[in-house]
Design an enzyme around this catalytic site. Structure first.
Site, short mmCIF file in Angstrom:
data_model
loop_
_atom_site.label_atom_id
_atom_site.label_comp_id
_atom_site.label_asym_id
_atom_site.label_seq_id
_atom_site.Cartn_x
_atom_site.Cartn_y
_atom_site.Cartn_z
N ARG A 179 -58.93 21.65 -44.35
CA ARG A 179 -59.23 21.16 -45.71
C ARG A 179 -58.16 21.72 -46.66
O ARG A 179 -57.80 22.90 -46.56
CB ARG A 179 -60.63 21.58 -46.17
CG ARG A 179 -61.74 20.91 -45.35
CD ARG A 179 -63.11 21.11 -45.99
NE ARG A 179 -63.27 20.32 -47.20
CZ ARG A 179 -64.31 20.46 -48.02
NH1 ARG A 179 -65.25 21.35 -47.77
NH2 ARG A 179 -64.42 19.71 -49.10
N ALA A 224 -65.80 27.27 -50.85
CA ALA A 224 -64.50 27.93 -50.64
C ALA A 224 -64.58 29.25 -49.87
O ALA A 224 -63.91 29.40 -48.82
CB ALA A 224 -63.80 28.10 -51.98
N LYS A 253 -65.61 21.22 -57.45
CA LYS A 253 -66.22 19.96 -57.00
C LYS A 253 -66.08 18.84 -58.04
O LYS A 253 -66.25 19.08 -59.23
CB LYS A 253 -67.69 20.23 -56.68
CG LYS A 253 -68.51 19.06 -56.20
CD LYS A 253 -67.87 18.32 -55.04
CE LYS A 253 -67.52 19.19 -53.86
NZ LYS A 253 -66.59 18.52 -52.89
N GLN A 260 -74.40 18.26 -52.76
CA GLN A 260 -74.54 19.71 -52.55
C GLN A 260 -75.56 20.31 -53.52
O GLN A 260 -76.19 21.33 -53.22
CB GLN A 260 -73.18 20.42 -52.75
CG GLN A 260 -72.16 20.17 -51.67
CD GLN A 260 -71.24 19.02 -52.00
OE1 GLN A 260 -71.61 18.09 -52.71
NE2 GLN A 260 -70.04 19.06 -51.47
N ASP A 309 -62.69 26.30 -56.28
CA ASP A 309 -62.00 26.18 -54.98
C ASP A 309 -60.57 26.71 -55.05
O ASP A 309 -60.02 27.18 -54.06
CB ASP A 309 -62.01 24.74 -54.50
CG ASP A 309 -63.42 24.35 -54.10
OD1 ASP A 309 -64.18 23.94 -54.99
OD2 ASP A 309 -63.77 24.55 -52.92
N ARG A 326 -69.23 24.69 -45.72
CA ARG A 326 -68.42 24.25 -46.85
C ARG A 326 -68.59 25.27 -47.98
O ARG A 326 -69.39 26.19 -47.88
CB ARG A 326 -68.73 22.80 -47.28
CG ARG A 326 -70.12 22.32 -47.14
CD ARG A 326 -71.14 23.01 -48.00
NE ARG A 326 -70.74 23.07 -49.39
CZ ARG A 326 -71.18 23.95 -50.27
NH1 ARG A 326 -72.06 24.89 -49.91
NH2 ARG A 326 -70.78 23.95 -51.51
#
Ligand code: MRU
Length: 349
Positions: A88, A47, A247, A195, A236, A45
């Site tokens: 995604r 970007a 996020k 995260q 992202d 995970r």
């Protein structure tokens, strides 16, 4: 040290980020469909890292195409790219990396199917290597904004684990530390996927960087107490006007930073800037499984059948962002102009 993702003997190797910090497990992928699933399920995970994973997944898929001529190859190749693009929706690096892989096929008319396969593998590896270089360059630029003895708040994980290595926001921190600056980091735990506590705290501690973990709702208190000098986050997708998707929870941190007059920096590669999207409202926001909110490691933490929302990202409006750090330099307002100039100047690829 650990490796986030690697191409090895025509396999893709990834550290399973779902298991960190308790277990350091490397998984081997031989099939592009499994790489697609790994992106969806967040084995990998962040970007830039999902961009690299998508490119390697496409290369893996291409390698197994059983076609004798270019026409047959391209037909199958397009299908692989489509599946990979459906994993995604928010991080634009995923689409950027797939586009680079497609360009290899478009551009190389004269290559045989076997030669095309090898060129695609090479391109995926280039994307991987260049990402590390880009992060280091971003670190060189961004570290100029960080004073000695600064305390930095970061949200989510924009580190080596979210990239091919070194990191974007954490890359800036690493570069400042490498220059001998005494830096302290506050890491937001970053609910619901954690995260911050699982990944950022883990990788910064591995580097011996002074790190303090806080829950997301403690950031305002720390700022009011004067304990935070700077905020740095990753991204992202950045719209043409600088609005930044990152996020979930990043927006709240940016509002708090504004209130407390703390600089709020975004660190992201040029590949995260999407000039096709004029402002943040148009950035697609992924909604993830509600189980991420209602459970922690299969243990329920909410009543059964409660209504739940789980948007994985939010958009921070450009007015809350002090500057955007890229490998090409530091973009300041107006972002429309500075970002456009930086993207157009990007002649590396
Ligand atoms: O859902 P994730 O973990 O993929 O989200 C990651 C983030 O939001 C990161 O901050 C962003 O990708 C920047 S990574 C260098």
């Amino acid at each position: 040290m650990f490796k986030t993702i690697e191409w090895q003997n025509n396999n893709v190797i990834m550290i399973d980020q779902r298991l960190l910090p308790n277990e350091e497990v490397y998984r081997t992928y031989k099939d592009f469909l499994d790489v697609a699933e790994a992106i969806r399920e967040m084995v990998v995970r962040g970007a830039p890292a999902i961009g690299v994973a998508a490119a390697m997944g496409v290369a893996l898929g291409a390698l197994k195409i059983n076609a004798k001529d270019r026409k047959g190859f391209v037909k199958e190749f397009e299908k692989i790219c489509k599946i990979m693009a459906g994993t995604r929706p928010t991080a634009v690096n995923l689409f950027w990396a797939i586009e680079r892989m497609k360009r290899v096929v478009k551009k190389n008319h004269k290559l045989s199917v076997d030669e095309l396969k090898q060129t695609l593998i090479q391109e995926a590896q280039n994307i991987h290597e260049q990402d590390i270089e880009i992060n280091k360059e971003m670190g060189r630029h961004g570290s100029k904004l960080i004073k000695n003895k600064a305390t930095i708040l970061t949200h989510c994980n924009a580190g080596a684990l979210a990239t091919a290595g070194y990191g974007t926001a954490l890359g800036v921190i690493r570069a400042a530390v490498e220059q001998g600056k005494k830096i302290k980091v506050f890491a937001d735990e970053t609910r619901p996927f954690l995260q911050g506590s699982r990944l950022t705290a883990w990788e910064l501690m591995k580097n011996g960087i002074d790190t303090t973990l806080i829950t997301d709702n403690m950031a305002g208190y720390m700022m009011k107490k004067g304990l935070i000098d700077v905020v740095i986050v990753g991204a992202d997708r950045i719209a043409a006007n600088g609005d930044t998707a990152n996020k979930i929870g990043t927006y709240s941190v940016a509002v708090l930073a504004k209130e407390h007059k703390i600089p709020f920096y975004v660190a992201a590669p040029i590949s995260t800037i999407d000039l096709n999207i004029k402002h943040g409202d148009k950035i697609p926001i992924e909604e993830r499984n509600i189980r991420e909110v209602t459970h922690i490691k299969d243990i329920p933490i909410a009543p059964k059948n409660i209504k739940v929302k789980n948007p994985a990202f939010d958009v921070t409006p450009n007015r809350l962002i002090t500057a955007i750090i890229t490998e090409r330099g530091i973009a300041r307002k107006s972002f429309e102009k500075s970002l456009k100039r930086m993207v157009k100047a990007d002649k590396i690829f």
